[in-house]
Enzyme design. Sequence first.
Site, PDB file in Angstrom:
ATOM      1  N   LYS A 480      44.942 -49.391  -1.083  1.00 37.11           N
ATOM      2  CA  LYS A 480      44.885 -50.830  -0.789  1.00 37.11           C
ATOM      3  C   LYS A 480      43.427 -51.244  -0.587  1.00 37.11           C
ATOM      4  CE  LYS A 480      45.674 -49.726   4.012  1.00 37.11           C
ATOM      5  NZ  LYS A 480      46.696 -49.071   4.833  1.00 37.11           N
ATOM      6  N   TYR A 710      12.049 -60.824  10.017  1.00 40.66           N
ATOM      7  CA  TYR A 710      12.401 -62.026  10.776  1.00 40.66           C
ATOM      8  C   TYR A 710      12.169 -61.822  12.277  1.00 40.66           C
ATOM      9  CZ  TYR A 710      14.832 -64.112   6.777  1.00 40.66           C
ATOM     10  OH  TYR A 710      15.139 -64.652   5.572  1.00 40.66           O
TER      11      TYR A 710
END
Length: 815
Positions: A480, A710
Site C-alpha cells: 500500500k 536561513y
Amino acid sequence: MSFFLDDLWKCSQQKFYYKNTLFYEIFFDTRHIIEGKNGVYFCCEKNFNKAKNYINEAIEKNIIAIVSPFKIDIRTCPILIYSNPIKLLQKFAKKHLRKFKNLKKITIIGNNDKILIKEWLFNCLNDTYSVIHSPNNYNSQIGVPISVLETKKYHKIAIFQCAISSIKKMRRIENIIKPQIGILTNIDKNHLKNFSSKKKIILEICLLFKHVEKIFFYCNSQITLNFFKKKIKKKEIISIGTKKFCDVQFITFKKKIIHIKIHAKVYQFKVIVKKLENLFDLLIIIAVLYDLGFSQEQIQEKIFRLKSITISLEITRGIFNSMIINDKYSLNLISMKIAVNKLIYLSNNKKIIIIMDSFLDKDIHFNLYQDIIKFLNSTKLDYVFLIGNFRKKHKKIAFNRVLFLSSFKKLICNFNTVEIKNSSILIKGNQIFKLKKFINCIQYQVHNTILEIDVNSIFHNIKIFKKLLNSNTKIMAMIKANAYGIGSYELAKFLQYYKIDYLSVACPDEGVVLRKNGINIPIMVINYDYNSYDNMINYQLEPEIYNLKTFIFFLKKIKEKKHQKKYPIPIHIKINSGMHRLGFELKELDNLIKIIKKNILYIYIKSIFTHLVSTDNKKNHDFTLKQINNFEKGYKKITSQLHYKPFKHVLNTHGIINYGDYQFDMVRIGIGMYGYVSDKQIQKKLKNVITLKTKISQIFYLKKGESVGYNRMFITNKNIKIATIPIGYADGIFRKLGNGNFYVLINNKKIKIIGDICMDMMMIECKSIDYNDEEDVIIYGKNNSINNVAKLCKTIPYEILTSISSRVKRVFVEN
Ligand SMILES: *Cc1c(COP(=O)(O)O)cnc(C)c1O
C-alpha cells in the site's frame, strides 16, 4: 546450443524413440520459459505435487521434452524419468565440454562477491579472444553446466566460476570443467562455514585442482602458501598478495597509480578503483594477463577499461510511461537470454532492446553476434537496435525489426521515430558514459537525487521471515501507499516474478495501476468508496469488506454488472477485534452471515482477517491475545455457516516475529520486507533495501564568523569548507534533522547537516574530506539507517519511508 534429444536420453542410458529432434534451450525454472517449443524442462522440484504443477505449466508453454524425477503420465511430449535431473544435466555438460580439445579453461574459485573478478577477466580477454563465461552468479550446480552447454567451437577461452560450497558439490563442478588454469581468491572466514578449518579447505581445493597446470593464488600468509605448495605438487603456483614472498606483489597505491612487483621487476599502472579490496582483485587480473603474455601497455589499456564495469540491472521510469531496464552485465549469449527474459517478464506492452558493446566492431565476435541475432529472431520483441559494425551476413539473417546502426549518434536520431509510449526498453552494454547520455534523453526524472531500491535485499528479507513460518503459510505482501513509498508496479512485478501469494494495496487506484502494468496475481484492497466500485470489479481487485453498508452497495454493483463478470467474486471479511478502525463487530456478524448466505452465487469469502494493534509491545501482550481470541470467535461464527474454509490471517511483520503461533493460513508482511523491525536479533539478519543518495551541487570555503542558510542558524567558529546538496524537506527530509542533528555519509564518513534544512537543498560541513562531485552523498542507507532517523524525529520508520517525495527518482537494482 543445439542438441539432439537422443543424446540426452543416451546420456541417461535410456532408450529413446524420437529420432533427430533438436533442442536449443534448457529450462530449470518455468518462469524462464517464454516459448517452450525449442526447449527441454528439467524439473528439480522434490515435492511431487509441486513438480506436477510445474510440469503442467511447462507443457502449457509448449515445451518439447521434460526430465522429471517423478513418474508422471504425460502424452503431449516425451518425458525422461531420472532420479536427479541436475546430475543428468551435469553429465550432459561434461560430455559436451570434452568435444573442445583446444579450449583453454579457467576456473575461479571464490565466494559470490568475487563475481567481479570473473567479469573483469572476461572483459580483459574478450577483445582478444572469443571467450565464454558463466554470467551473473551462474556458479552453482545448475548455473555452471548451463554455461558449459553454451560453449561453441569458436570459443578459445572459457571462464567458469565455482562457488565455494560443500566438498561434494565442488568436486562435481571440477569434474565437469577439468580446468587447466585455476584462480583461487582469498580464503576468508566466510568460506569456513562448510569446512572445519582452513587446512581442510586447502586440502579440498588441492583435489579440485587435480587437472590444473597453473594456479593463481591470492595469499598473504606464508604458512598457508607453503602448506598449499607442499600438498599440491608438480603444478605451477603463482602467489599474489601484499607480502614480500609473493610472486606478484602489491607495493603502493597513490594518486591512482599502483606499483606492482612481478617476479622481481616493478611495474606501474594507472587504475580507477576506489576500494582497496577491489584493488587486490585487480592484482589477480594483472597477474593472469601478464602470464598470458600481454605487454604492460596492453594490460594498462585493458584494466583502464574496467572502470566502467558494474554488474547490476537497474530499472527506472522513462518518459511516456515507459520502463527502462539498464542491464550492465557483459554481453554474451547467456546474459542476453537472461536479460530478454527479464524484459518480457517485467513488461506487458511493447518491448524494445538496444544492444551496444565496447567491442562490437571486432572480427572475433562475428560468431557471437550471429548467435545473438539468431536468438533475438526467436523472441517476440518489437524493435531491436544493434549498434556497431555489423556485416552483411548479420543483416541478412535478422528479422525485419532489427535496426543496425553504425554509431551511437544514429541511435538518438533513429530512436525518435519509435513510439515508446508504455514500452519497456532494455539497454544492454557497458559503455556507460555514452549510454548515460542516451538514457538521460529518455529518462522520466533526470535528477541527481535518487532512491535506490535493492530488490535482492527485499527477497532476502522475505526469506528471513519465511524461515519463521511453516512452509505452507501464505504470504501477502503489503504494498500500500506505493509500497511504503518505495515505488509501485516495479516492485509488484518483482514480487509476482518471485511468486508471492498475495498483494495488498490501500485504495483501488493503486490496484488499477498494478493491473494496467501486468500484475495478475490476487490483490486485496483495504479501503475504497462507492465511486471506485466499478474499477474494483473491472480490474479484479478483491475488496476487504468491513461493514454492511459498503457490502450491500458492492453486491448491488456486481449484480448490475452481471452480464460481464464471472461469479462468484472473491472478497475478504475484516473483523474488528479491538483496533476500532475498520471491520465488523462480533454482534454484527449474524446480519453479515444472512447476507452472505443470500448471495452465495455472487460472492465467496476468500479470507477472514483482523489487524492487531500492538504486535511489538510486550506491554500490550494480553490485549493482543484478547484480539486474537475475539477474532477466532468471529471466524468460527462465520465459517460454521459456510461449506468451505476461507483463509484466516492476523499477523503483520512484528506479529510474525512475536506471535508465530497465530500465523494460521497467511501473514501480511509490510515493513519487515523493507528491512526495518524493532527486534534486534531479526534486524541483524535483514538487509538494507533503500539508499537515498545525491551528489554535491556547490562547495564554499567559509571564514570564521560567516553564517549558513536561513535565519543564520549556523555560524562558523573557524575557517571551514561546506557543501550544498540538492535535497530538502520537500523531498521528505524532516527539518528536525538539520542543525547538526543528523549527518550524511560520503565514502562512509559522517558529515553533519548544518543550518536549517531548506525546501530543496541542505548544507553539510565537509571538514577536510577530499572528494569530487562524482562521489555519492548517502542520506539514508545501510550505515545511516531510517531506524535511527525515526528515533531522532520521534516517529516510526513507516513515516520516514512514506515521506520520501515522489519527485525523487526511484531506481530498482537487481544483482
Ligand atoms: C499495513 C498493514 C499490514 C502490514 O504491517 P507491517 O507492520 O508493515 O508489517 C498488515 N495488515 C494490514 C491490514 C495493514 O494495513
